[in-house]
Design an enzyme around this catalytic site. Structure first.
Site, mmCIF file in Angstrom:
data_model
loop_
_atom_site.group_PDB
_atom_site.id
_atom_site.type_symbol
_atom_site.label_atom_id
_atom_site.label_comp_id
_atom_site.label_asym_id
_atom_site.label_seq_id
_atom_site.Cartn_x
_atom_site.Cartn_y
_atom_site.Cartn_z
ATOM 1 N N SER A 135 0.922 -1.240 -0.151
ATOM 2 C CA SER A 135 0.173 0.183 0.074
ATOM 3 C C SER A 135 0.813 1.267 0.067
ATOM 4 O O SER A 135 1.839 1.551 0.960
ATOM 5 C CB SER A 135 -0.832 0.215 1.287
ATOM 6 O OG SER A 135 -1.708 1.182 1.260
ATOM 7 N N LYS A 161 -0.948 -1.070 -4.745
ATOM 8 C CA LYS A 161 -2.132 -0.155 -4.199
ATOM 9 C C LYS A 161 -1.764 1.435 -3.945
ATOM 10 O O LYS A 161 -0.848 1.594 -3.148
ATOM 11 C CB LYS A 161 -2.764 -0.881 -2.992
ATOM 12 C CG LYS A 161 -3.747 -0.038 -2.370
ATOM 13 C CD LYS A 161 -4.490 -0.923 -1.240
ATOM 14 C CE LYS A 161 -4.861 -0.101 0.114
ATOM 15 N NZ LYS A 161 -5.305 -1.110 1.082
ATOM 16 N N LYS A 163 -2.945 4.750 -2.664
ATOM 17 C CA LYS A 163 -4.036 5.486 -1.723
ATOM 18 C C LYS A 163 -4.630 6.736 -2.842
ATOM 19 O O LYS A 163 -3.471 7.374 -2.984
ATOM 20 C CB LYS A 163 -3.349 5.892 -0.535
ATOM 21 C CG LYS A 163 -3.119 4.924 0.511
ATOM 22 C CD LYS A 163 -4.579 4.125 1.024
ATOM 23 C CE LYS A 163 -4.206 3.410 2.185
ATOM 24 N NZ LYS A 163 -5.560 2.955 2.860
ATOM 25 N N ASP A 189 -7.003 2.649 -3.285
ATOM 26 C CA ASP A 189 -8.069 2.782 -2.069
ATOM 27 C C ASP A 189 -8.217 4.221 -1.588
ATOM 28 O O ASP A 189 -7.299 5.123 -1.394
ATOM 29 C CB ASP A 189 -7.157 2.117 -0.781
ATOM 30 C CG ASP A 189 -7.750 1.950 0.446
ATOM 31 O OD1 ASP A 189 -9.037 2.245 0.313
ATOM 32 O OD2 ASP A 189 -7.166 1.466 1.310
ATOM 33 N N GLU A 214 -11.226 0.332 -3.876
ATOM 34 C CA GLU A 214 -11.560 0.121 -2.521
ATOM 35 C C GLU A 214 -12.102 1.240 -1.873
ATOM 36 O O GLU A 214 -11.463 2.437 -2.065
ATOM 37 C CB GLU A 214 -10.070 -0.168 -1.843
ATOM 38 C CG GLU A 214 -10.180 -0.771 -0.529
ATOM 39 C CD GLU A 214 -8.910 -1.177 -0.047
ATOM 40 O OE1 GLU A 214 -7.900 -1.235 -0.509
ATOM 41 O OE2 GLU A 214 -8.856 -1.390 1.457
ATOM 42 N N ASP A 239 -14.084 -2.318 2.084
ATOM 43 C CA ASP A 239 -12.974 -2.364 3.301
ATOM 44 C C ASP A 239 -13.853 -2.188 4.398
ATOM 45 O O ASP A 239 -14.435 -2.985 5.196
ATOM 46 C CB ASP A 239 -11.752 -1.602 3.069
ATOM 47 C CG ASP A 239 -10.872 -1.797 4.175
ATOM 48 O OD1 ASP A 239 -11.312 -2.068 5.233
ATOM 49 O OD2 ASP A 239 -9.570 -0.949 4.039
ATOM 50 N N LYS A 263 -10.011 -7.733 6.621
ATOM 51 C CA LYS A 263 -9.110 -7.372 7.869
ATOM 52 C C LYS A 263 -9.768 -8.023 9.154
ATOM 53 O O LYS A 263 -10.603 -7.577 9.370
ATOM 54 C CB LYS A 263 -9.166 -5.902 8.077
ATOM 55 C CG LYS A 263 -8.219 -5.390 6.954
ATOM 56 C CD LYS A 263 -8.221 -3.715 7.090
ATOM 57 C CE LYS A 263 -7.673 -2.855 6.054
ATOM 58 N NZ LYS A 263 -7.902 -1.510 6.028
ATOM 59 N N GLY A 291 -4.442 -4.669 5.347
ATOM 60 C CA GLY A 291 -3.441 -4.475 6.656
ATOM 61 C C GLY A 291 -3.943 -3.295 7.350
ATOM 62 O O GLY A 291 -4.521 -2.430 6.773
HETATM 63 O O1 OSB Z 1 -7.658 1.175 4.287
HETATM 64 O O2 OSB Z 1 -6.336 -0.437 3.754
HETATM 65 C C1 OSB Z 1 -6.532 0.517 4.463
HETATM 66 C C2 OSB Z 1 -3.660 1.349 6.637
HETATM 67 C C3 OSB Z 1 -4.184 1.853 7.852
HETATM 68 C C4 OSB Z 1 -5.628 1.929 7.874
HETATM 69 C C5 OSB Z 1 -6.169 1.460 6.647
HETATM 70 C C6 OSB Z 1 -5.485 0.969 5.482
HETATM 71 C C7 OSB Z 1 -4.201 1.054 5.534
HETATM 72 C C8 OSB Z 1 -3.529 0.441 4.605
HETATM 73 C C9 OSB Z 1 -2.164 0.040 4.828
HETATM 74 O O3 OSB Z 1 -3.733 0.733 3.528
HETATM 75 C C10 OSB Z 1 -2.179 -1.406 4.970
HETATM 76 C C11 OSB Z 1 -0.933 -2.165 5.092
HETATM 77 O O4 OSB Z 1 0.112 -2.390 4.647
HETATM 78 O O5 OSB Z 1 -0.908 -2.607 6.639
HETATM 79 MG MG MG Z 2 -8.506 0.123 2.816
#
Ligand code: OSB
Ligand code: MG
Length: 368
Positions: A135, A161, A163, A189, A214, A239, A263, A291
């Site tokens: 991510s 991915k 953001k 995402d 996402e 998510d 998750k 994650g």
């Molecule tokens: O939306 O997936 C998410 C991290 C913190 C809170 C929400 C998200 C995320 C990530 C990172 O996108 C995911 C990771 O690599 O731990």
């Molecule tokens: Mg997410």
């Protein structure tokens, strides 16, 4: 098993670089760990809540309070507690899934360590290695983003991915597509940053052949996601909206998503996560493991979960080094070909490094 004592351990792990999402910029992982002692074994759980309620309604201080005040007294009263009994025992206490998940994870770890079984075996894993994605946070500039993606691809990650948020969506996606071509597995995402009024804008992402978008809309806007899914060709993945096996089934059946990010922390634990997996397999919806910037404890358990058969897309199961210079366990790492080996030892299969824990410690207290 009977819970003898429980320790809540709060640690602060500095991030290797600031992680920016549509909901904020993180520079430290404020992680709450739950250590459960039983006569048979010790177990560790990790709570994925963040310091502030910006991803979900939960937050670390709230989790500590609800665990101490309500959850532990219930669990400690059980003379024969199993991990499968944690959610039923706490079912009359609403919500707080991240806090519940941390407790269940610790009990499950203790139970499996005592039995000499791994998380992967217990959950039904079928692979000894899993494909890993990463991510990538929002950056100030496109060149900065491309540098970061270059680095991750050089490390072997098989999926990127990005953001996104309004103002940082089409341009970064276009730049990454232009640089790496159409074969790169790429997804975005939004962490709820858009509204139904952005349908046309999100539709412009269709030309980039993304694996999925996402959680573009509000957590509660399932109908909006269904309308969006009907209006664009990129698959919609949920998510934040998916909080249980029931809500996963509902979302899929109403057409709000065609992919699910699982998750464990968000849905109340690894056992509910497996239920969601099973629902998605039944409905032929691909899943992947999300994650929450976990320490090695949660990271190891996530990799075990990702070894189940329905996890057909690479997860956000990146190396410890993606976020931390120093993890609290031996680091988990992706191989040069972007895969991570599923731990096989008893329980989580990883152990907390006491000296590191001490170095990163914020507070620790016995709560039961
Ligand atoms: O939306 O997936 C998410 C991290 C913190 C809170 C929400 C998200 C995320 C990530 C990172 O996108 C995911 C990771 O690599 O731990
Ligand atoms: Mg997410």
């Amino acid at each position: 098993m009977k819970i003898d004592r429980v320790e809540l351990v709060r640690v602060a792990l500095p991030l290797v670089s600031p992680f920016r999402t549509s909901f904020g910029i993180e520079t430290t992982r404020d992680a709450l760990l739950v250590r459960v002692l039983t006569a048979e074994a010790e177990g560790w759980g990790e709570c994925v809540a963040m310091t502030e309620p910006v991803y979900s309604s939960e937050y670390v201080d709230g989790c500590i309070d609800v665990i101490r005040r309500f959850f532990l007294p219930v669990l400690s009263a059980h003379d024969d507690l199993r991990a499968s009994g944690v959610a039923p025992a706490l079912a009359h206490l609403h919500g707080h899934r991240m806090a519940k998940a941390a407790l269940e994870m610790a009990v499950l770890d203790a139970e499996l360590r005592a039995a000499g079984r791994s998380f992967a075996t217990e959950l039904g894993g079928v692979r000894d290695r899993v494909a890993c994605g990463v991510s990538v946070g929002i950056m100030d500039t496109i060149p900065e983003l491309l540098d970061a993606v270059d680095g991750y691809l050089a490390e072997g990650y098989v999926r990127i991915k990005l953001k996104i948020e309004p103002g940082w969506d089409l341009a970064p996606v276009r730049a990454v597509r232009e640089r790496y071509g159409d074969d790169l597995m790429l997804q975005v995402d939004a962490n709820t940053a858009y509204t139904r009024a952005d349908t046309a804008l999100l539709g412009r992402l269709d030309e980039f052949g993304l694996l999925l978008i996402e959680q573009p809309l509000d957590e509660e806007d399932l109908h909006g996601h269904a309308l969006l899914a009907a209006a664009v060709t990129t698959p919609i993945c949920l998510d934040e909206s998916v909080t249980s096996a029931r809500s996963a089934r509902d979302a899929i059946e109403m057409g709000a998503c065609s992919v699910v990010n699982i998750k464990p922390g968000r849905v109340g634990g690894y056992l509910e996560a497996k239920e969601i997996h099973d629902v998605c397999v039944e409905l032929e919806v691909p899943v992947w493991c999300g994650g929450m910037v976990e320490t090695g404890l949660g990271r190891a358990a996530n990799v075990a979960l990702a070894s189940l058969p329905g996890f057909t897309l690479p997860g956000d199961t990146s190396s410890s080094s993606r976020f931390f210079a120093q993890d609290i366990t031996a680091p988990l790492s992706v191989d040069q070909d972007g895969h991570m080996t599923v731990p096989t030892g008893p329980g989580l299969g990883v152990d907390v490094l006491p000296d590191v824990l001490e170095d990163l410690l914020v507070s620790r207290e016995w709560v039961g």
